[in-house]
Design an enzyme around this catalytic site. Structure first.
Site, short mmCIF file in Angstrom:
data_model
loop_
_atom_site.label_atom_id
_atom_site.label_comp_id
_atom_site.label_asym_id
_atom_site.label_seq_id
_atom_site.Cartn_x
_atom_site.Cartn_y
_atom_site.Cartn_z
N HIS A 186 64.84 -27.90 -20.63
CA HIS A 186 63.68 -27.15 -20.69
C HIS A 186 63.86 -26.11 -19.62
O HIS A 186 63.56 -25.07 -19.57
CB HIS A 186 62.39 -28.05 -20.27
CG HIS A 186 61.83 -28.61 -21.64
ND1 HIS A 186 60.89 -29.64 -21.47
CD2 HIS A 186 61.68 -28.24 -22.78
CE1 HIS A 186 60.47 -30.03 -22.68
NE2 HIS A 186 60.99 -29.13 -23.39
N ARG A 288 58.30 -21.28 -32.92
CA ARG A 288 58.46 -22.44 -32.69
C ARG A 288 56.99 -22.87 -32.84
O ARG A 288 56.38 -23.03 -31.69
CB ARG A 288 59.06 -22.92 -31.38
CG ARG A 288 60.45 -22.42 -30.93
CD ARG A 288 60.97 -22.90 -29.60
NE ARG A 288 62.45 -22.79 -29.35
CZ ARG A 288 62.78 -21.71 -28.70
NH1 ARG A 288 61.72 -20.88 -27.99
NH2 ARG A 288 63.92 -21.56 -28.38
N ARG A 325 59.34 -21.18 -37.93
CA ARG A 325 60.04 -22.59 -38.25
C ARG A 325 58.71 -23.34 -38.37
O ARG A 325 57.95 -23.35 -37.33
CB ARG A 325 60.74 -22.93 -37.04
CG ARG A 325 61.23 -24.21 -37.25
CD ARG A 325 62.24 -24.63 -36.33
NE ARG A 325 61.51 -24.86 -35.12
CZ ARG A 325 62.19 -25.40 -33.87
NH1 ARG A 325 63.68 -25.13 -33.85
NH2 ARG A 325 61.63 -25.29 -32.79
N GLU A 415 71.23 -27.31 -38.68
CA GLU A 415 71.47 -28.10 -37.43
C GLU A 415 72.12 -29.19 -37.68
O GLU A 415 72.37 -29.86 -36.60
CB GLU A 415 70.15 -28.36 -36.88
CG GLU A 415 69.04 -26.96 -36.75
CD GLU A 415 67.57 -27.43 -36.49
OE1 GLU A 415 66.89 -27.23 -35.24
OE2 GLU A 415 66.89 -27.77 -37.65
N ASN A 438 71.96 -25.18 -30.69
CA ASN A 438 71.62 -26.26 -29.72
C ASN A 438 71.49 -27.60 -30.56
O ASN A 438 72.60 -28.50 -30.05
CB ASN A 438 70.18 -26.17 -29.26
CG ASN A 438 69.98 -24.88 -28.88
OD1 ASN A 438 70.73 -24.11 -28.62
ND2 ASN A 438 68.45 -24.66 -28.33
N ASP A 439 70.92 -27.85 -31.66
CA ASP A 439 71.23 -29.35 -32.57
C ASP A 439 72.47 -29.31 -33.21
O ASP A 439 73.06 -30.43 -33.26
CB ASP A 439 70.04 -29.36 -33.44
CG ASP A 439 68.84 -29.98 -32.55
OD1 ASP A 439 68.78 -30.87 -31.67
OD2 ASP A 439 67.52 -29.54 -32.62
N ARG A 449 71.78 -33.27 -26.13
CA ARG A 449 71.51 -31.88 -25.51
C ARG A 449 70.99 -31.81 -24.19
O ARG A 449 70.76 -30.66 -23.72
CB ARG A 449 70.72 -31.10 -26.54
CG ARG A 449 69.59 -31.51 -26.83
CD ARG A 449 68.89 -30.68 -27.95
NE ARG A 449 68.40 -29.43 -27.41
CZ ARG A 449 67.70 -28.59 -28.18
NH1 ARG A 449 67.30 -28.91 -29.51
NH2 ARG A 449 67.15 -27.44 -27.60
N CYS A 486 69.77 -18.73 -34.05
CA CYS A 486 68.46 -18.44 -33.34
C CYS A 486 68.60 -19.46 -32.29
O CYS A 486 67.79 -19.67 -31.57
CB CYS A 486 67.22 -18.65 -34.17
SG CYS A 486 67.22 -20.56 -34.85
#
Length: 556
Positions: A186, A288, A325, A415, A438-439, A449, A486
């Site tokens: 975050h 998101r 998404r 992902e 990321n995932d 992560r 993304c």
């Protein structure tokens, strides 16, 4: 003497200044017994402190806006968790003081998560921050947090909680360095949104003495302790050159020879739109929507509330592309009304599209709201599902979109490695792919992560990850469809060139990164990007891949 330390650069820019350390964490309260007749008063003290901290976090979120607001509101909900409060009451009833009961209740919850192997353990910094704020209020001592200073400084901490990062003043906090954290935590995401240079996962950061002059390179991840005059001059010159390049690069994203690469923004809601427009985003590559659902973890937002939020974003990009998404619940984004509370490993359980297919009414309401929000607007709406594993998942999502009467392109997020390996199969059901790096890195390398100790495996330059990106892009090209990125990988200017060379057709990132990526792409031809991509894939490590791509693009 100058010393060089290396962590993970997570936010572009250079910061040169003296170190100021984060305020000392709250000390452990004494374990003293209270008389039975004081239990009710202590329980009331605990509840008042919890409510005050929750209100403060919510207020901080309102001031920060955007993604920060959603993160802080989630922390406020954490503070008021009914099970935690019930545990506090039980501990007070058997003789603990309010502050000791809060400390022990949070410690037990923290240990429970760690022992269960919960993906939520990645949010331990958030949990600790909430505990410290409640205990500090009960003890009547200053809140832990950003130090007071009239002069600009570089902030150094073990980790930064969202409540601290969200309200950093860029005129005072030149940059920050943390020992823990990862590129997709975050705090890293919020640092990029603020445009504050940042380096995380830096071993020994806490040992740098207060007042020490350091130079932080948020792009390379290097931190220079006691930098020489020559080093400072070189970094400042590079920063000035970068600033000039940013000012010179305007308009749509494209390589030097005119190959178009649309540059889109990642947003969490209407509050993030202004920054995206100011940065020159050509649309939204990742909206998101889960942040809409975090306001109330026990109930889904109404269709009317969703329509209002979606329409505000869609209206901001007339004739532009907006990729939404659908709700990605589960793992680190649990919702009481939707996600199971007893999964041994939520990251590998029912999350994303799996959750929505188990609760078709939630998906139907969201898709219907999107359809209504887009009515009468010239925007190019695209809707994608998170955590698509195979063709069956893709078909189930596309069928749901059609049943809801949604006039939009339907896509799938890549992902999970299986979706990349079988991308052509997935593309027979949907019209585009979007890579969530990321995932994808997390699942490719079995590396959480949010855990700094495995951050090297979260590095998007890992050649195995680049291979999966290439497979997806090649499949999309073969099917005549698009394949964007993304994930946070798109925000790295050098890596953006490599992704373009791999065949990626659009890049979406935090608004603050768009000018850097635009300027970088404009310096190189598509052929140069392709050669850099080939060199990176031929490497055996992330560092080798980065260096190989840099060598190609610098003409070495």
């Amino acid at each position: 003497m100058e010393t060089t330390l290396r962590g993970v650069g997570v936010s572009h820019g250079v910061a040169i200044g003296e170190v100021r350390h984060m305020g000392t964490a709250v000390l452990e309260p004494p374990a003293k017994q209270i008389p039975a007749e004081e239990a009710e008063r202590e329980q009331q003290r605990a509840r008042q402190a919890v409510d005050a901290v929750a209100a403060d976090l919510t207020a901080r979120g309102n001031l920060a806006g955007g993604e920060a607001q959603a993160v802080l509101e989630a922390q406020a909900l954490m503070a008021q968790d009914p099970e935690l409060m019930a545990d506090v009451d039980r501990r007070v009833a058997v003789g603990s003081s309010a502050e000791r009961a809060v400390y022990d209740a949070f410690a037990a919850y923290r240990e429970l998560l760690a022992n269960a192997g919960e993906y939520l353990a990645g949010r331990v910094a958030d949990l600790d921050d909430v505990r410290n704020r409640i205990v500090a209020r009960l003890l009547g001592v200053p809140m832990p947090g950003v130090p007071d200073s009239d002069e600009p400084y570089v902030l150094v901490a073990r980790d930064l909680a969202p409540a601290d990062t969200a309200l950093l003043d860029p005129t005072l906090v030149l940059g920050f360095v943390t020992e823990e954290g990862g590129p997709t935590s975050h705090s890293a995401i919020l640092a990029r949104a603020l445009g504050v240079p940042a380096v995380v996962a830096l071993p020994g950061a806490g040992e740098i003495a207060e007042g020490t002059l350091i130079a932080v390179d948020g792009s390379s991840g290097e931190v220079f302790v006691h930098p020489t005059e020559e080093r400072r001059a070189a970094l400042e010159a590079a920063a000035a050159e970068r600033k000039a390049a940013l000012a010179a690069a305007t308009g749509p994203g494209a390589t030097a020879d005119g190959h178009k690469v649309p540059l889109l923004a990642n947003i969490g809601g209407p509050a993030d739109v202004a920054a995206a427009i100011e940065a020159g985003a050509e649309g939204v590559g990742l909206f998101r929507t889960e942040f809409l659902f975090l306001d109330d973890s026990k109930n889904a937002p109404s269709e009317e509330k969703q329509v209002e939020a979606y329409r505000q974003v869609l209206e901001a990009f007339p004739e532009g592309r907006v990729v939404v998404r659908v709700l990605d619940a589960g793992a680190d984004k649990p919702l009481d009304f939707l996600t199971p509370g007893d999964e041994p490993n939520p990251a590998l359980g029912v999350r994303g599209l799996r959750t929505l297919l188990d609760h078709p009414e939630v998906l139907r309401t969201q898709l219907t709201a999107l359809a209504k929000a887009a009515e009468g607007l010239p925007v190019h709406l695209e809707v994608m599902a998170p955590m698509v594993a195979d063709r069956a998942d893709a078909k189930a999502f596309a069928d749901a979109c059609r049943e809801a009467g949604l006039r939009a392109k339907y896509g799938a997020m890549v992902e999970i490695p299986s979706a990349a390996l079988r991308a052509r199969s997935v593309l027979r059901e949907v019209e585009f792919l979007s890579l969530g790096t990321n995932d994808l890195a997390q699942y490719t390398f079995a590396a959480d992560r949010q855990v700094g100790a495995v951050s090297r495996l979260q590095d998007p330059w890992q050649p195995a990850l680049l291979d999966l990106v290439a497979l997806s892009a090649e499949a999309a090209r073969a099917e005549g469809k698009s394949c964007g990125v993304c994930g946070e990988a798109a925000s790295d200017p050098l890596l953006a060139c490599v992704l373009t060379g791999l065949g990626v057709t659009s890049l979406s990132m935090g608004a603050a990164s768009i000018p850097y990526v635009r300027a970088s792409l404009a310096k190189f031809t598509l052929a140069q990007c392709e050669r850099a991509a080939a060199a990176a894939r031929a490497a055996d490590s992330a560092d080798e891949a980065r260096n190989a791509a840099q060598a190609v693009l610098s003409g070495e």
